[in-house]
Design a protein around this motif. Structure first.
Motif, PDB file in Angstrom:
ATOM      1  N   ARG A  77      12.334   0.203  -6.460  1.00  0.00           N
ATOM      2  CA  ARG A  77      12.147   1.193  -5.399  1.00  0.00           C
ATOM      3  C   ARG A  77      10.730   1.254  -4.841  1.00  0.00           C
ATOM      4  O   ARG A  77      10.438   2.037  -3.938  1.00  0.00           O
ATOM      5  CB  ARG A  77      12.544   2.592  -5.909  1.00  0.00           C
ATOM      6  CG  ARG A  77      13.964   2.679  -6.450  1.00  0.00           C
ATOM      7  CD  ARG A  77      14.458   4.096  -6.491  1.00  0.00           C
ATOM      8  NE  ARG A  77      14.369   4.740  -5.201  1.00  0.00           N
ATOM      9  CZ  ARG A  77      15.246   4.555  -4.215  1.00  0.00           C
ATOM     10  NH1 ARG A  77      16.251   3.731  -4.375  1.00  0.00           N
ATOM     11  NH2 ARG A  77      15.098   5.182  -3.073  1.00  0.00           N
ATOM     12  N   GLY A  78       9.824   0.434  -5.402  1.00  0.00           N
ATOM     13  CA  GLY A  78       8.435   0.493  -4.952  1.00  0.00           C
ATOM     14  C   GLY A  78       8.193  -0.326  -3.691  1.00  0.00           C
ATOM     15  O   GLY A  78       9.117  -0.910  -3.110  1.00  0.00           O
ATOM     16  N   HIS A  79       6.901  -0.376  -3.303  1.00  0.00           N
ATOM     17  CA  HIS A  79       6.547  -1.082  -2.065  1.00  0.00           C
ATOM     18  C   HIS A  79       5.659  -2.293  -2.316  1.00  0.00           C
ATOM     19  O   HIS A  79       5.088  -2.841  -1.389  1.00  0.00           O
ATOM     20  CB  HIS A  79       5.832  -0.118  -1.111  1.00  0.00           C
ATOM     21  CG  HIS A  79       6.752   0.936  -0.563  1.00  0.00           C
ATOM     22  ND1 HIS A  79       7.395   0.810   0.642  1.00  0.00           N
ATOM     23  CD2 HIS A  79       7.168   2.118  -1.095  1.00  0.00           C
ATOM     24  CE1 HIS A  79       8.145   1.870   0.845  1.00  0.00           C
ATOM     25  NE2 HIS A  79       8.036   2.689  -0.195  1.00  0.00           N
ATOM     26  N   THR A  80       5.468  -2.669  -3.598  1.00  0.00           N
ATOM     27  CA  THR A  80       4.575  -3.803  -3.863  1.00  0.00           C
ATOM     28  C   THR A  80       5.331  -5.113  -3.651  1.00  0.00           C
ATOM     29  O   THR A  80       6.560  -5.139  -3.525  1.00  0.00           O
ATOM     30  CB  THR A  80       4.065  -3.767  -5.319  1.00  0.00           C
ATOM     31  OG1 THR A  80       5.186  -3.978  -6.176  1.00  0.00           O
ATOM     32  CG2 THR A  80       3.386  -2.456  -5.658  1.00  0.00           C
ATOM     33  N   LEU A  81       4.539  -6.200  -3.678  1.00  0.00           N
ATOM     34  CA  LEU A  81       5.141  -7.529  -3.518  1.00  0.00           C
ATOM     35  C   LEU A  81       6.132  -7.804  -4.652  1.00  0.00           C
ATOM     36  O   LEU A  81       7.194  -8.396  -4.447  1.00  0.00           O
ATOM     37  CB  LEU A  81       4.005  -8.565  -3.541  1.00  0.00           C
ATOM     38  CG  LEU A  81       4.337  -9.971  -3.090  1.00  0.00           C
ATOM     39  CD1 LEU A  81       4.925  -9.962  -1.691  1.00  0.00           C
ATOM     40  CD2 LEU A  81       3.076 -10.826  -3.122  1.00  0.00           C
ATOM     41  N   ASP A  82       5.769  -7.363  -5.866  1.00  0.00           N
ATOM     42  CA  ASP A  82       6.665  -7.563  -7.011  1.00  0.00           C
ATOM     43  C   ASP A  82       7.990  -6.821  -6.810  1.00  0.00           C
ATOM     44  O   ASP A  82       9.056  -7.322  -7.170  1.00  0.00           O
ATOM     45  CB  ASP A  82       6.004  -7.066  -8.307  1.00  0.00           C
ATOM     46  CG  ASP A  82       5.147  -8.165  -8.948  1.00  0.00           C
ATOM     47  OD1 ASP A  82       5.006  -9.243  -8.321  1.00  0.00           O
ATOM     48  OD2 ASP A  82       4.626  -7.950 -10.063  1.00  0.00           O
ATOM     49  N   ASP A  83       7.922  -5.619  -6.230  1.00  0.00           N
ATOM     50  CA  ASP A  83       9.165  -4.861  -5.981  1.00  0.00           C
ATOM     51  C   ASP A  83      10.045  -5.604  -4.983  1.00  0.00           C
ATOM     52  O   ASP A  83      11.266  -5.690  -5.155  1.00  0.00           O
ATOM     53  CB  ASP A  83       8.840  -3.460  -5.439  1.00  0.00           C
ATOM     54  CG  ASP A  83       8.208  -2.589  -6.501  1.00  0.00           C
ATOM     55  OD1 ASP A  83       8.745  -2.535  -7.613  1.00  0.00           O
ATOM     56  OD2 ASP A  83       7.160  -1.975  -6.217  1.00  0.00           O
ATOM     57  N   THR A  84       9.412  -6.127  -3.934  1.00  0.00           N
ATOM     58  CA  THR A  84      10.185  -6.870  -2.927  1.00  0.00           C
ATOM     59  C   THR A  84      10.833  -8.089  -3.564  1.00  0.00           C
ATOM     60  O   THR A  84      12.010  -8.379  -3.333  1.00  0.00           O
ATOM     61  CB  THR A  84       9.258  -7.297  -1.768  1.00  0.00           C
ATOM     62  OG1 THR A  84       8.749  -6.117  -1.161  1.00  0.00           O
ATOM     63  CG2 THR A  84       9.992  -8.110  -0.724  1.00  0.00           C
ATOM     64  N   ARG A  85      10.049  -8.789  -4.399  1.00  0.00           N
ATOM     65  CA  ARG A  85      10.615  -9.979  -5.061  1.00  0.00           C
ATOM     66  C   ARG A  85      11.762  -9.591  -5.982  1.00  0.00           C
ATOM     67  O   ARG A  85      12.786 -10.269  -6.032  1.00  0.00           O
ATOM     68  CB  ARG A  85       9.522 -10.688  -5.874  1.00  0.00           C
ATOM     69  CG  ARG A  85       8.564 -11.460  -5.002  1.00  0.00           C
ATOM     70  CD  ARG A  85       7.538 -12.146  -5.877  1.00  0.00           C
ATOM     71  NE  ARG A  85       6.526 -12.808  -5.072  1.00  0.00           N
ATOM     72  CZ  ARG A  85       5.324 -13.130  -5.509  1.00  0.00           C
ATOM     73  NH1 ARG A  85       4.972 -12.844  -6.747  1.00  0.00           N
ATOM     74  NH2 ARG A  85       4.465 -13.745  -4.734  1.00  0.00           N
ATOM     75  N   ALA A  86      11.591  -8.506  -6.722  1.00  0.00           N
ATOM     76  CA  ALA A  86      12.644  -8.070  -7.652  1.00  0.00           C
ATOM     77  C   ALA A  86      13.913  -7.719  -6.874  1.00  0.00           C
ATOM     78  O   ALA A  86      15.033  -8.044  -7.287  1.00  0.00           O
ATOM     79  CB  ALA A  86      12.168  -6.870  -8.459  1.00  0.00           C
ATOM     80  N   ARG A  87      13.711  -7.056  -5.727  1.00  0.00           N
ATOM     81  CA  ARG A  87      14.868  -6.705  -4.882  1.00  0.00           C
ATOM     82  C   ARG A  87      15.594  -7.961  -4.424  1.00  0.00           C
ATOM     83  O   ARG A  87      16.810  -8.068  -4.509  1.00  0.00           O
ATOM     84  CB  ARG A  87      14.371  -5.926  -3.656  1.00  0.00           C
ATOM     85  CG  ARG A  87      14.985  -4.588  -3.507  1.00  0.00           C
ATOM     86  CD  ARG A  87      14.491  -3.750  -2.365  1.00  0.00           C
ATOM     87  NE  ARG A  87      13.247  -4.060  -1.746  1.00  0.00           N
ATOM     88  CZ  ARG A  87      12.075  -3.475  -2.031  1.00  0.00           C
ATOM     89  NH1 ARG A  87      12.003  -2.548  -2.944  1.00  0.00           N
ATOM     90  NH2 ARG A  87      10.986  -3.816  -1.387  1.00  0.00           N
ATOM     91  N   ARG A  88      14.827  -8.926  -3.960  1.00  0.00           N
ATOM     92  CA  ARG A  88      15.461 -10.148  -3.420  1.00  0.00           C
ATOM     93  C   ARG A  88      16.123 -10.970  -4.527  1.00  0.00           C
ATOM     94  O   ARG A  88      17.186 -11.568  -4.309  1.00  0.00           O
ATOM     95  CB  ARG A  88      14.421 -10.980  -2.667  1.00  0.00           C
ATOM     96  CG  ARG A  88      14.043 -10.298  -1.357  1.00  0.00           C
ATOM     97  CD  ARG A  88      12.985 -11.026  -0.583  1.00  0.00           C
ATOM     98  NE  ARG A  88      12.713 -10.329   0.676  1.00  0.00           N
ATOM     99  CZ  ARG A  88      11.583 -10.404   1.356  1.00  0.00           C
ATOM    100  NH1 ARG A  88      10.599 -11.169   0.907  1.00  0.00           N
ATOM    101  NH2 ARG A  88      11.442  -9.748   2.482  1.00  0.00           N
TER     102      ARG A  88
END
Ligand code: HEM
Length: 345
Positions: A77-88
């Motif tokens: 649910r965060g906005h960091t690059l790691d969060d985006t990668r985890a989402r994808r």
């Protein structure tokens, strides 16, 4: 040797990466072992001669792989690059069942001497390692630009062409419950329309357009967190992009061009062994059932967005989505039961 590069410090950095960045490696690691879960399910079905309690639990485990993907995508649910990668990576895990078929068909056509599982597991574990050790960022990623309405409207409009075919196509597969002859009769009638050169070209072009625009939309929207139903829309879209490419490849390239195989009921159901009793075909069970479920539930997601955009309440839009998703689940179950041998007459 630089003090920060001592073996002890490097090993501590690796360990901390592995512990702290588990949302990045867990999804690809689960995907890596998906084929073996299918194998165990297949073993259980063949030894019991059908689906007993153990096989049913294993089937549940097979379906829990894409479900976990959706859960992982939702919890990033965060906005960091790691969060985006985890989402994808979570979204990619949802597509595992259909990606495994796509890989299997292509390795078969290439005459690969290496078993699918080895190629598959190696690739996913490499992705898990890459995701864990490629540096991320603890700070917020730049706010991404979402596409303007044009791309979304174009995706929706071309989706209408696809929907007309898909509704007939799934209706056709439902007739499998009445026997292969009835299925063939309905398909023969439908073919006079959808196999006409102009219509077939338009249909394939519309499907490829859906894949390209859909993946672009999913990439943009997955850069920021969203509510669960928004992530379901992205996850079903990513699944469908892979499903459509794989299905067109299987029908047009593998069967018609490469194998000279008639794309009829026998082809769809993996005759003579069937979907359940063949170690290769078993992968088609989650592929087809989720394909049917996601294509209809994705339409439900589209309906929800359109309702919200026209001022409907959240509650009304969510109820509409739930109704479509429930019908999708029932239809998927009915079609797959027909494909695995259930007959109503
Ligand atoms: C249970 C699920 C499904 C099964 C068993 C299945 C099976 C088949 C079969 C046997 C054909 C060949 C038809 C023919 O020779 O006339 C076919 C064609 C096709 N299917 Fe599916 N399908 C399924 C779901 C879907 C879905 C969800 C989509 C779209 C998202 C789709 C898109 C297509 C397209 C575009 C063609 C090519 C039609 C043509 O021949 O021009 N299918 N499918």
């Amino acid at each position: 040797m630089n003090d920060s590069c001592t073996p002890a410090k490097m090993s501590a950095a690796w360990t901390s990466s592995i512990i702290n960045r588990w949302p990045l490696w867990l999804a690809p690691t689960i995907a890596a072992f998906y084929p073996y879960l299918l194998d165990v399910f297949h073993l259980s079905v063949t030894s019991a001669g059908g689906i007993d309690l153990a096989a049913a639990l294993l089937l549940l485990a097979v379906f829990s792989v894409p479900a976990l993907g959706l859960i992982f995508a939702c919890r990033a649910r965060g906005h960091t690059l790691d969060d985006t990668r985890a989402r994808r990576l979570g979204l990619l895990l949802v597509a595992t069942p259909t990606l495994y078929c796509f890989v299997g068909v292509n390795l078969y056509m290439l005459g690969s001497p290496v078993a699918d599982g080895w190629v598959w597991t190696t690739a996913w574990l490499a992705l898990a390692a890459l995701a864990t050790f490629v540096p991320g960022s603890a700070t917020a990623a730049l706010t991404p630009r979402h596409s303007g309405p044009a791309l979304r409207v174009a995706h929706g409009l071309s989706g209408v062409i696809v929907t007309v075919f898909v509704v007939f196509h799934l209706f056709n597969h439902l007739f499998g419950l009445l026997g292969s002859d009835v299925h063939a009769a309905v398909m023969d009638w439908g073919r006079t329309f959808y196999r006409a050169t102009l219509i077939e070209s338009l249909l394939v072009a519309a499907l490829l357009f859906q894949v390209v625009t859909g993946l672009r939309l999913a990439w943009q929207w997955s850069a920021t967190p969203g509510d669960h139903l928004r992530l379901f829309q992205l996850a079903s879209g990513v699944f469908l992009a892979v499903f459509i490419l794989g299905h067109l490849n299987a029908v047009f390239v593998f069967a018609r061009l490469w194998g000279g195989i008639e794309t009829d009921w026998a082809f769809a159901t993996g005759a003579p062994a069937g979907l359940l009793m063949d170690p290769w075909n078993i992968r088609l069970l989650p592929h087809y059932s989720l394909g049917v479920f996601f294509v209809l539930a994705h339409l439900g997601s589209g309906l929800r967005v359109v309702m919200l955009a026209h001022g409907a309440s959240n509650k009304a839009a969510n109820v509409a989505w739930s109704a479509v998703a429930s019908v999708a689940a029932l239809l998927s179950l009915a079609i797959i039961l027909g494909m695995t041998g259930l007959r109503l007459v």
